[in-house]
Design a protein around this motif. Sequence first.
Motif, PDB file in Angstrom:
ATOM      1  N   VAL A 178     -16.790  45.787 -61.559  1.00 23.81           N
ATOM      2  CA  VAL A 178     -18.058  46.699 -61.312  1.00 23.81           C
ATOM      3  C   VAL A 178     -19.412  46.279 -61.713  1.00 23.81           C
ATOM      4  O   VAL A 178     -20.113  46.240 -60.914  1.00 23.81           O
ATOM      5  CB  VAL A 178     -17.587  48.117 -62.117  1.00 23.81           C
ATOM      6  N   THR A 179     -19.179  45.442 -63.081  1.00 22.15           N
ATOM      7  CA  THR A 179     -20.343  44.703 -63.510  1.00 22.15           C
ATOM      8  C   THR A 179     -20.703  43.595 -62.373  1.00 22.15           C
ATOM      9  O   THR A 179     -21.967  43.502 -62.238  1.00 22.15           O
ATOM     10  CB  THR A 179     -20.029  44.102 -64.936  1.00 22.15           C
ATOM     11  N   PRO A 186     -17.875  55.389 -61.920  1.00 23.22           N
ATOM     12  CA  PRO A 186     -19.127  55.521 -61.291  1.00 23.22           C
ATOM     13  C   PRO A 186     -19.761  56.810 -61.415  1.00 23.22           C
ATOM     14  O   PRO A 186     -20.677  57.162 -61.325  1.00 23.22           O
ATOM     15  CB  PRO A 186     -18.806  55.703 -59.861  1.00 23.22           C
ATOM     16  N   PHE A 187     -18.801  57.765 -61.807  1.00 27.27           N
ATOM     17  CA  PHE A 187     -19.433  59.381 -62.212  1.00 27.27           C
ATOM     18  C   PHE A 187     -19.925  59.391 -63.746  1.00 27.27           C
ATOM     19  O   PHE A 187     -20.427  60.408 -64.050  1.00 27.27           O
ATOM     20  CB  PHE A 187     -18.548  60.317 -61.995  1.00 27.27           C
ATOM     21  N   THR A 190      -6.001  49.161 -56.980  1.00 28.22           N
ATOM     22  CA  THR A 190      -5.009  49.726 -58.158  1.00 28.22           C
ATOM     23  C   THR A 190      -4.090  50.834 -57.555  1.00 28.22           C
ATOM     24  O   THR A 190      -2.813  50.973 -57.859  1.00 28.22           O
ATOM     25  CB  THR A 190      -5.854  50.284 -59.379  1.00 28.22           C
ATOM     26  N   PHE A 191      -4.375  51.536 -56.411  1.00 34.56           N
ATOM     27  CA  PHE A 191      -3.526  52.830 -55.894  1.00 34.56           C
ATOM     28  C   PHE A 191      -2.497  51.952 -55.223  1.00 34.56           C
ATOM     29  O   PHE A 191      -1.343  52.351 -55.128  1.00 34.56           O
ATOM     30  CB  PHE A 191      -4.575  53.467 -54.955  1.00 34.56           C
ATOM     31  N   VAL A 194     -17.559  47.702 -54.534  1.00 38.31           N
ATOM     32  CA  VAL A 194     -16.585  47.199 -55.440  1.00 38.31           C
ATOM     33  C   VAL A 194     -15.726  48.242 -56.028  1.00 38.31           C
ATOM     34  O   VAL A 194     -14.592  48.134 -55.951  1.00 38.31           O
ATOM     35  CB  VAL A 194     -17.039  46.206 -56.454  1.00 38.31           C
ATOM     36  N   PRO A 195     -16.216  49.208 -56.986  1.00 38.59           N
ATOM     37  CA  PRO A 195     -15.388  50.109 -57.410  1.00 38.59           C
ATOM     38  C   PRO A 195     -14.549  50.828 -56.459  1.00 38.59           C
ATOM     39  O   PRO A 195     -13.479  51.307 -56.919  1.00 38.59           O
ATOM     40  CB  PRO A 195     -16.268  51.195 -58.260  1.00 38.59           C
ATOM     41  N   LEU A 196     -15.135  51.256 -55.230  1.00 41.49           N
ATOM     42  CA  LEU A 196     -14.210  51.977 -54.207  1.00 41.49           C
ATOM     43  C   LEU A 196     -12.923  51.113 -54.005  1.00 41.49           C
ATOM     44  O   LEU A 196     -11.938  51.441 -53.898  1.00 41.49           O
ATOM     45  CB  LEU A 196     -15.157  52.252 -52.906  1.00 41.49           C
TER      46      LEU A 196
END
Length: 493
Positions: A299-300, A147-148, A321-322, A313-315
């Motif tokens: 993300v897409t 995202p960055f 994954t964590f 979604v990315p959050l």
Amino acid sequence: MDEGSIRKESQNGSCSHIRDVLTEEQQPAKATVLQKDVGLFSGICLIVGTMIGSGIFISPKSVLLYSGAVGPCLVIWAACGVLATLGALCYAELGTMITKSGAEYSYLMAAYGPVVAYLFSWTTVMVLKPSAFAIITLSFAEYASTPFYHGCTPPVIVTKCLSAAAILLIVAVNCLSVKLASYVQNFFTAAKLFIILVIVVAGIVVLAQGKTENLSNAFDGTPLSVGAIGLAFYNGLFAYDGWNQLNFITEELKDPYRNLPLAIIIGIPLVSVCYVLVNIAYFSVMTPTELLQSPAVAVTFGDRVLYPLSWVVPLFVVFSTFGAANGSCFTAGRLAYVSGREGHMVKILSYISLKHYTPSPALIFNGMLAICYIIPADINTLINYFSFATWGFYGLAALALIVMRFTRKDLHRPVKVPIVIPGLIVLVSCYLVLAPIIDKPELEYLYCAIFIFSGLLLYYPLIHLKVKWARKIMREFTFLSLLGVSLFEFFKK
């Protein structure tokens, strides 16, 4: 400040070597073994949380690439779920028959003896577990940084530094407390199930609107080769990997005869259904070409369907994954601990912190190796390398179940699967190991085999022959490591 001595207690017939530095107020000693702190809910969360990690957000591209079309891709995802369930049923029998931690290590020891078990521990502790840890944290870093860097790929140095930071944090959490690590696992499992639900519901809404063109003529494509099917299964099964994780902590599981098979029966079908539905949701929004070109598939998907809430979604993928990385670290430490307890690894890996009741040296060792693996890591190469050796050992474990039906008839079997199931897993394992090698021979497979059998160069002088000078070096290493821990505790106080 008093220093505790090394204490030895029997645990399932093996010696557990424990050492820790105690505070001035000596605490009443609990049994200096790993505690039974993992219940049914935490067991399900460990299975689900480790399986649903980076794989479902990375592997869809690779599975589609090797399968060639939408239809075969979905079939392979479903078939991978069936294989994972059948393999886990075999492990349910093994885990309730041999209630030791360490999963394949303990089963190979019982069926084939110490040499095969040692080669498994050597390969898994030194390569497979830390490389899997590295793969998952690299995926975490990729999604956390994307995202960055909108519109471009995050710099490699950024993703690798984030990956290393995640490894250090996860190892610290697991060293502090088993219950804390379980709470972390439970929280992130709930988070990943939430984002899976969001993606599936969004896909159903899109399909209900009539956008089904990507699912039409789903089986039109180029014919599949034997090697391509094998590589597609490799990448699909990577997403399912984790179905055997609960067997690594059997000694810490409350009522393993009940909770181990029950957690498997609940957890793995749940994940299988989620995976197929998520892939259908992806294809409801993206064409196969668009999916292959996407740097981050989930993300897409969020950008196209959930805008202006696409940041969700990315959050949650980062959370997912964590949590998977936490589960991988949790179980990897137990394998190194059991191997050290049996004398197949450096003795310090079998030490338990008397303060936290965690196998801290084993956890730290796994984290250090994972950091080493992220330096040169390429995710897809690591997946193929990782799956090649892993499925070889899965096949040996399934074969061990068949062997012990004849050689260890005296063992109590609370769960007993039809013998055709482990037979099928053995055949599938042989196919997954041999098909890509036959179709497209590469040096990586030879390097993997050389590394596995190179463990014998250490096994025979250190363990079989017990050469004095070599064992003395190991004792000195253990002493220096203990001295370092003692000094750290002293200056910390």
